[in-house]
Scaffold this motif. Structure first.
Motif, PDB file in Angstrom:
ATOM      1  N   GLU A 214      14.696  32.870  42.843  1.00  0.00           N
ATOM      2  CA  GLU A 214      14.689  31.430  43.116  1.00  0.00           C
ATOM      3  C   GLU A 214      15.986  30.768  42.639  1.00  0.00           C
ATOM      4  N   THR A 215      16.478  31.271  41.505  1.00  0.00           N
ATOM      5  CA  THR A 215      17.696  30.661  40.933  1.00  0.00           C
ATOM      6  C   THR A 215      18.884  30.817  41.891  1.00  0.00           C
ATOM      7  N   PHE A 216      18.962  31.982  42.543  1.00  0.00           N
ATOM      8  CA  PHE A 216      20.069  32.204  43.480  1.00  0.00           C
ATOM      9  C   PHE A 216      19.945  31.271  44.680  1.00  0.00           C
ATOM     10  N   LEU A 217      18.756  31.212  45.259  1.00  0.00           N
ATOM     11  CA  LEU A 217      18.602  30.452  46.494  1.00  0.00           C
ATOM     12  C   LEU A 217      18.840  28.956  46.259  1.00  0.00           C
ATOM     13  N   SER A 218      18.348  28.435  45.146  1.00  0.00           N
ATOM     14  CA  SER A 218      18.546  27.002  44.937  1.00  0.00           C
ATOM     15  C   SER A 218      20.037  26.712  44.672  1.00  0.00           C
ATOM     16  N   TRP A 219      20.699  27.652  43.967  1.00  0.00           N
ATOM     17  CA  TRP A 219      22.150  27.476  43.750  1.00  0.00           C
ATOM     18  C   TRP A 219      22.893  27.558  45.091  1.00  0.00           C
ATOM     19  N   ALA A 220      22.529  28.553  45.906  1.00  0.00           N
ATOM     20  CA  ALA A 220      23.229  28.783  47.166  1.00  0.00           C
ATOM     21  C   ALA A 220      22.991  27.624  48.136  1.00  0.00           C
ATOM     22  N   ASN A 221      21.773  27.120  48.178  1.00  0.00           N
ATOM     23  CA  ASN A 221      21.492  25.990  49.074  1.00  0.00           C
ATOM     24  C   ASN A 221      22.293  24.768  48.656  1.00  0.00           C
ATOM     25  N   GLU A 222      22.412  24.584  47.376  1.00  0.00           N
ATOM     26  CA  GLU A 222      23.165  23.432  46.873  1.00  0.00           C
ATOM     27  C   GLU A 222      24.664  23.613  47.160  1.00  0.00           C
ATOM     28  N   THR A 223      25.105  24.855  46.980  1.00  0.00           N
ATOM     29  CA  THR A 223      26.538  25.146  47.136  1.00  0.00           C
ATOM     30  C   THR A 223      26.976  25.164  48.604  1.00  0.00           C
ATOM     31  N   PHE A 224      26.197  25.849  49.427  1.00  0.00           N
ATOM     32  CA  PHE A 224      26.627  26.047  50.822  1.00  0.00           C
ATOM     33  C   PHE A 224      26.005  25.050  51.796  1.00  0.00           C
ATOM     34  N   ALA A 225      24.944  24.383  51.379  1.00  0.00           N
ATOM     35  CA  ALA A 225      24.303  23.444  52.321  1.00  0.00           C
ATOM     36  C   ALA A 225      24.155  22.053  51.733  1.00  0.00           C
ATOM     37  N   GLN A 226      24.504  21.921  50.474  1.00  0.00           N
ATOM     38  CA  GLN A 226      24.408  20.633  49.765  1.00  0.00           C
ATOM     39  C   GLN A 226      22.990  20.052  49.852  1.00  0.00           C
ATOM     40  N   LYS A 227      22.022  20.903  49.683  1.00  0.00           N
ATOM     41  CA  LYS A 227      20.627  20.434  49.732  1.00  0.00           C
ATOM     42  C   LYS A 227      19.964  20.730  48.404  1.00  0.00           C
ATOM     43  N   THR A 228      19.387  19.735  47.823  1.00  0.00           N
ATOM     44  CA  THR A 228      18.664  19.962  46.564  1.00  0.00           C
ATOM     45  C   THR A 228      17.166  19.927  46.803  1.00  0.00           C
ATOM     46  N   LYS A 229      16.729  19.069  47.729  1.00  0.00           N
ATOM     47  CA  LYS A 229      15.288  18.960  48.006  1.00  0.00           C
ATOM     48  C   LYS A 229      14.922  19.933  49.131  1.00  0.00           C
ATOM     49  N   MET A 230      14.033  20.797  48.824  1.00  0.00           N
ATOM     50  CA  MET A 230      13.683  21.824  49.791  1.00  0.00           C
ATOM     51  C   MET A 230      12.269  21.630  50.320  1.00  0.00           C
ATOM     52  N   GLU A 231      12.111  21.808  51.596  1.00  0.00           N
ATOM     53  CA  GLU A 231      10.763  21.781  52.172  1.00  0.00           C
ATOM     54  C   GLU A 231      10.469  23.141  52.773  1.00  0.00           C
ATOM     55  N   ALA A 232       9.233  23.549  52.634  1.00  0.00           N
ATOM     56  CA  ALA A 232       8.883  24.908  53.042  1.00  0.00           C
ATOM     57  C   ALA A 232       8.154  24.908  54.374  1.00  0.00           C
ATOM     58  N   SER A 233       8.401  25.948  55.144  1.00  0.00           N
ATOM     59  CA  SER A 233       7.643  26.091  56.383  1.00  0.00           C
ATOM     60  C   SER A 233       6.517  27.126  56.194  1.00  0.00           C
ATOM     61  N   ARG A 234       6.573  27.756  55.046  1.00  0.00           N
ATOM     62  CA  ARG A 234       5.564  28.771  54.766  1.00  0.00           C
ATOM     63  C   ARG A 234       5.066  28.579  53.331  1.00  0.00           C
ATOM     64  N   LEU A 235       3.749  28.686  53.149  1.00  0.00           N
ATOM     65  CA  LEU A 235       3.178  28.564  51.807  1.00  0.00           C
ATOM     66  C   LEU A 235       2.444  29.845  51.469  1.00  0.00           C
ATOM     67  N   PHE A 236       2.478  30.166  50.202  1.00  0.00           N
ATOM     68  CA  PHE A 236       1.661  31.297  49.748  1.00  0.00           C
ATOM     69  C   PHE A 236       0.475  30.759  48.961  1.00  0.00           C
ATOM     70  N   ILE A 237      -0.707  31.261  49.269  1.00  0.00           N
ATOM     71  CA  ILE A 237      -1.931  30.777  48.639  1.00  0.00           C
ATOM     72  C   ILE A 237      -2.494  31.889  47.767  1.00  0.00           C
ATOM     73  N   LYS A 238      -2.843  31.507  46.562  1.00  0.00           N
ATOM     74  CA  LYS A 238      -3.518  32.457  45.667  1.00  0.00           C
ATOM     75  C   LYS A 238      -4.987  32.057  45.644  1.00  0.00           C
TER      76      LYS A 238
END
Lengths: 398, 213
Positions: A214-238
């Protein structure tokens, strides 16, 4: 000396033909059999469904997406889960926890470097560690780290080896080799370009994706896409039980797409339970009709033997004692019917276990104790209702 | 254990009946061992009185009490116990199971609360001249035989009071005497009272009190 019913028995005139009596017995037998059989099959289904779930720590994990329709396909934001959606799902009693699967918002290219002549546009996703089935300790990333650990979907791996590699003239790779194989991941966006080395650290049966920390993806999204708020198209349910009919019903109502394989049993369970419920109700109706027939028969016996019964009461026989004796008349028949029904259900259970289920360990060849209990309850209930009925009639005679 | 009646009158009788009757509208106490005879022409309510005392009907005014308990307060099970343990009866219409044998009719009553062993049935039947009729269905017996069966039946249980409703109406003098003797012996053995109702006064019954209904 105990009071004997023997000299009293001839005073009760049955007067009905044996045929009509045998029909009543048969009706009762069929009703009892349907009812007990339904109970036993219901228990079988419960056991099968319970044992068929591959669980980890007693939980099932399923992924859901919103159904993409013609109306929503041009509005991708409508296919994303909002915080409100997530909260609503979280609030359901059958949901233990929810985690979004977050995807990259920038361009990713994957290549095998100099090892294989292979290059492709790709995607990366991240998921809360608690939802990942195979989580090695090395699955972490810190800013500045060149190597990105990857958890690869077993299904994707299989598709590569079975379909993709032979078609593209690429080598098939064993899991052991794949685990050590470095791949080149290049991220583009925001005017930047950076290459990383991806290493598969585990394969996941649960998550059909290419997972990075998760740490990589949030850093990469911020760095390469300038997005901090993320919305998901897929959810995992426990959840405690992916086959919980309530869960399946809720997601159907919300028009969410479920992992059909994991909830198939739940859907089948719903259908089978409805069929069994229907059978059980049918059994109950037949049983009630047969019991009614018996009670009519009993009333007929009392009506035909009215004078004799009245004289017995006149002589000092207790109505309570007489009611008990008269209602007990059917006890041997009831016991016989129940025993025959139990034997048939037992045979059915054995045949089901042996021939249809190939002696699966989670099922038993013997009927469940609750079926025996139900049979016992039926006998007691019929005796009690008969007793009450006869007593009422005798009190009226007195 | 005493049986008492107070101001007893069937609901369908007028008050005028109390003026001529020594029973209706009067008080009467029956103690154990007493022999009471009540005589009346037909239609004066002899059987009604017996049925009231036996707890078969309650269409009367006044009070009937047994062991100081009002019989109208008896539950159905109390009535059954009363008939099983304390009071016995010979009905005017015998009330036998026509499709059962004499023996079965007697055994049905005897087993309810056995005062005598089963062998006593044969002995009593022989004394009253129906020893050879025990295996015959009651429906095929003569009225005289049925009446003797009903008398024996009444003597097979314990009782404090024995009600006899014209018990010898179908018997000749010889058989009546034999039956009377047996009844007196059995009542004496239990120190029981007998209430004997009949259409006329016959000297067969050695009553200690006589009433006109």
């Amino acid at each position: 000396m105990a009071l004997s019913f023997k000299p009293i028995r001839p005073l009760l005139q049955t007067g009905t033909s044996p045929w009509s009596r045998w029909f009543s017995y048969m009706g009762l037998g069929i009703g009892v059999m349907l009812l007990l059989g339904s109970i036993q099959m219901y228990i079988n289904i419960q056991r099968l469904v319970k044992e068929s779930n591959i669980r980890r720590n007693g939980f099932d994990f399923i992924s859901i997406t919103k159904t993409i329709s013609n109306e929503t396909m041009t509005h991708p934001e409508k296919n994303l889960f909002t915080q409100q959606d997530i909260d609503k799902i979280k609030a359901k009693p059958f949901v233990e926890d929810v985690a979004p699967l977050l995807a990259n918002q920038f361009r990713v290219q994957l290549s095998a470097g100099r090892i294989l002549p292979f290059k492709t546009e790709f995607f990366l996703e991240s998921l809360n560690n608690g939802f990942i089935d195979t989580l090695p300790p090395s699955f972490s990333w810190q800013e500045g780290q060149e190597i990105i650990p990857i958890i690869f979907s077993s299904d994707f791996y299989e598709i590569y080896n079975v379909v993709f590699a032979p078609g593209q003239d690429l080598p098939q790779i064993s899991k052991e080799t794949a685990l050590g194989l470095p791949v080149l991941i290049t991220c583009y966006g925001n005017g930047k370009e950076q290459a990383f080395i991806g290493k598969i650290v585990a394969f996941s049966d649960r998550v059909n994706s290419i997972l990075v920390p998760e740490t990589f993806l949030s850093w990469a999204n911020e760095t390469f896409a300038q997005k901090t708020k993320m919305e998901a198209s897929r959810l995992f349910i426990k959840t405690r039980d992916a086959n919980n009919p309530d869960l399946v019903k809720f997601f159907d109502q919300e028009k969410y797409e479920l992992n059909k394989d994991k909830t198939m049993l739940g859907r089948n369970k719903m259908i089978i339970q409805s069929i069994l419920g229907g059978l059980g109700i049918l059994g109950l109706i037949v049983l009630l009709l047969a019991l009614m027939l018996f009670s009519f028969y009993l009333q007929l016996v009392v009506a035909r033997s009215k004078d004799n019964l009245r004289l017995l009461l006149t002589l000092g026989y207790s109505p309570a004692w007489l009611s008990k004796q008269v209602s007990k008349r059917f006890l041997p028949v009831y016991i016989l019917i129940i025993l025959v029904a139990l034997t048939v259900v037992q045979l059915m259970q054995w045949a089901f276990h042996h021939f249809a289920m190939y002696d699966r360990a989670e099922l038993s060849s013997f009927i469940h104790w609750s079926v025996l209990f139900a049979a016992l309850l039926l006998v007691s209930l019929s005796l009690f209702t008969n007793y009450r009925l006869v007593k009422k009639m005798l009190y009226r005679l007195n | 254990m005493q049986l008492a009646i107070r101001h007893l009158l069937p609901t369908y009788f007028t008050e005028s009946a109390t003026q001529i009757s020594e029973i209706w509208g009067k008080d009467l106490v029956v103690e154990k061992g007493e022999l009471i005879k009540i005589v009346a022409p037909s239609g004066n309510g002899k059987s009604s009185l017996i049925h009231f005392l036996y707890g078969m009907r309650s269409d009367y005014n006044g009070i009937i009490s047994y062991a100081a308990r009002n019989m109208n307060e008896f539950s159905i099970e109390d009535i059954a116990r009363y008939r099983r343990d304390h009071i016995s009866i010979v009905f005017q219409d015998m009330k036998l199971f026509a499709d059962q044998t004499v023996q079965d009719n007697l055994e049905i009553k005897r087993q309810l609360n056995p005062y005598h062993p089963a062998g006593k049935i044969k002995e009593m039947a022989e004394r009253l001249g129906i020893g050879d009729r025990l295996s015959i269905k009651c429906g095929t017996c003569s009225y005289g035989e049925q009446q003797r069966t009903a008398i024996i039946r009444s003597l097979l249980q314990p009782f404090d009071i024995l009600l006899l409703d014209e018990p010898f109406s179908h018997l000749d003098n010889n058989n009546s005497e034999k039956a009377m003797k047996l009844v007196l012996e059995e009542a004496g053995a239990r120190n029981a009272a007998i209430i004997f109702v009949d259409v006329e006064r016959k000297d067969l019954f050695p009553f200690s009190r006589l009433y006109h209904l």
